[in-house]
Design a protein around this motif. Structure first.
Motif, short mmCIF file in Angstrom:
data_model
loop_
_atom_site.label_atom_id
_atom_site.label_comp_id
_atom_site.label_asym_id
_atom_site.label_seq_id
_atom_site.Cartn_x
_atom_site.Cartn_y
_atom_site.Cartn_z
N GLY A 83 0.82 -1.20 0.00
CA GLY A 83 0.00 0.00 0.00
C GLY A 83 0.86 1.25 0.00
N PHE A 84 0.27 2.36 -0.40
CA PHE A 84 1.03 3.61 -0.51
C PHE A 84 1.45 4.15 0.85
CE2 PHE A 84 1.09 8.25 -0.47
CZ PHE A 84 2.04 8.51 -1.44
N VAL A 116 -8.66 7.19 -1.44
CA VAL A 116 -9.71 8.14 -1.82
C VAL A 116 -10.34 8.71 -0.55
CG1 VAL A 116 -11.98 8.40 -2.90
CG2 VAL A 116 -10.18 7.10 -4.06
N GLY A 117 -10.40 10.04 -0.49
CA GLY A 117 -10.91 10.70 0.70
C GLY A 117 -9.90 10.84 1.81
N VAL A 118 -8.68 10.32 1.58
CA VAL A 118 -7.63 10.35 2.59
C VAL A 118 -6.42 11.13 2.12
CG1 VAL A 118 -6.02 8.93 3.94
CG2 VAL A 118 -8.37 8.14 3.58
N GLU A 119 -5.99 10.85 0.89
CA GLU A 119 -4.78 11.46 0.33
C GLU A 119 -5.21 12.47 -0.74
OE1 GLU A 119 -1.00 12.49 -0.61
OE2 GLU A 119 -2.52 11.96 -2.09
N ASN A 120 -4.85 13.73 -0.53
CA ASN A 120 -5.40 14.81 -1.35
C ASN A 120 -4.88 14.88 -2.77
OD1 ASN A 120 -7.06 15.73 0.71
ND2 ASN A 120 -5.48 17.10 1.55
N ILE A 129 -7.86 2.63 -4.15
CA ILE A 129 -9.12 3.35 -3.96
C ILE A 129 -9.57 3.24 -2.51
CG2 ILE A 129 -11.59 3.29 -4.52
CD1 ILE A 129 -10.74 2.50 -7.40
N ALA A 130 -9.54 2.02 -1.99
CA ALA A 130 -9.96 1.80 -0.60
C ALA A 130 -9.03 2.50 0.38
CB ALA A 130 -10.00 0.30 -0.31
N GLU A 131 -7.76 2.57 0.04
CA GLU A 131 -6.77 3.14 0.97
C GLU A 131 -6.71 4.66 0.92
OE1 GLU A 131 -1.97 2.72 1.93
OE2 GLU A 131 -2.70 2.41 -0.12
#
Length: 217
Positions: free
Chosen positions: A36-37, A126-130, A122-124
């Motif tokens: 994961g990123f 989206v909405g978390v990393e701008n 996407i799960a990790e």
């Protein structure tokens, strides 16, 4: 090569001799895919690519820019690549079914159960990393557009019956693909994965013979 010459070249370029960008990006892609990123540091990436951390920044600028390159590389290797290469007039359904079969084969054969890099991200993110989240959202919308165009083409060519709402069908298809790639990390049996795909495709209106004819391909 003489050791001093090699060292001199590395100092001038900021990269080790023999550095091949695509190979380095592929190494990074595989690390992002496994961990994961958010769990991967610049040092982790530099180590995976076999370069110094200073060389990492000189060559790629940031983790985010490298991740973008990794996604671009991943997009050339995914089982659904044929969907974006179909031309007007070409049969759609046989290619669509083969792609679904290929996804099942590839995911079941992956000993690391990594699933799909894009779906994982996407799960990790989206909405978390701008910076990366919006890019992933755009990838989803692009996939919806591709599938909407393919379904319209299939309808126009008489391969499937008309659908009440092609856009909703395309979005449902993308949602199924995200779910399929995610559950493949748990359900590892190719036959089970294909059974789910088969039922989904039948529900979408794809004729049963189109699925049966490719059973052993």
């Amino acid at each position: 090569m003489d050791e001093k010459v090699s060292e001199s070249l590395q100092n001038r370029t900021g990269r080790p001799v023999g550095f091949v960008r695509e190979e380095a990006v592929e190494a990074a892609m595989n690390l992002f895919w496994r961990k994961g990123f958010l769990a991967v540091s610049a040092k982790d990436l530099a180590d995976a690519m076999g370069i110094q951390r200073s060389s990492f920044y000189n060559s790629f600028g940031s983790r985010e820019s490298l991740f973008s390159e990794a996604l671009q590389l991943y997009a050339t290797q995914t089982p659904d690549v044929p969907l974006s290469k179909l031309e007007t007039g070409q049969p759609v359904i046989p290619v669509l079914v083969r792609v679904m079969r290929k996804i099942c084969q590839v995911r079941a054969a992956d000993a690391e159960a990594r699933g799909c890099l894009v779906c994982n991200s996407i799960a990790e993110l989206v909405g978390v990393e701008n910076s990366i989240g919006p890019m992933l959202e755009e990838l989803v919308e692009t996939q919806v557009t591709v599938l909407e165009q393919l379904l319209q083409q299939a309808i126009h060519q008489g391969e499937v019956e008309p659908l009440a709402d092609v856009n909703t069908a395309a979005r449902t298809f993308v949602a199924f693909l995200i779910g399929l790639n995610t559950i493949s990390k748990v359900i590892r049996e190719e036959k089970q994965l294909w059974t789910m795909c088969r039922e989904f495709l039948l529900g979408l209106g794809i004729p049963k013979p189109a699925l049966e004819n490719l059973r052993d391909n």
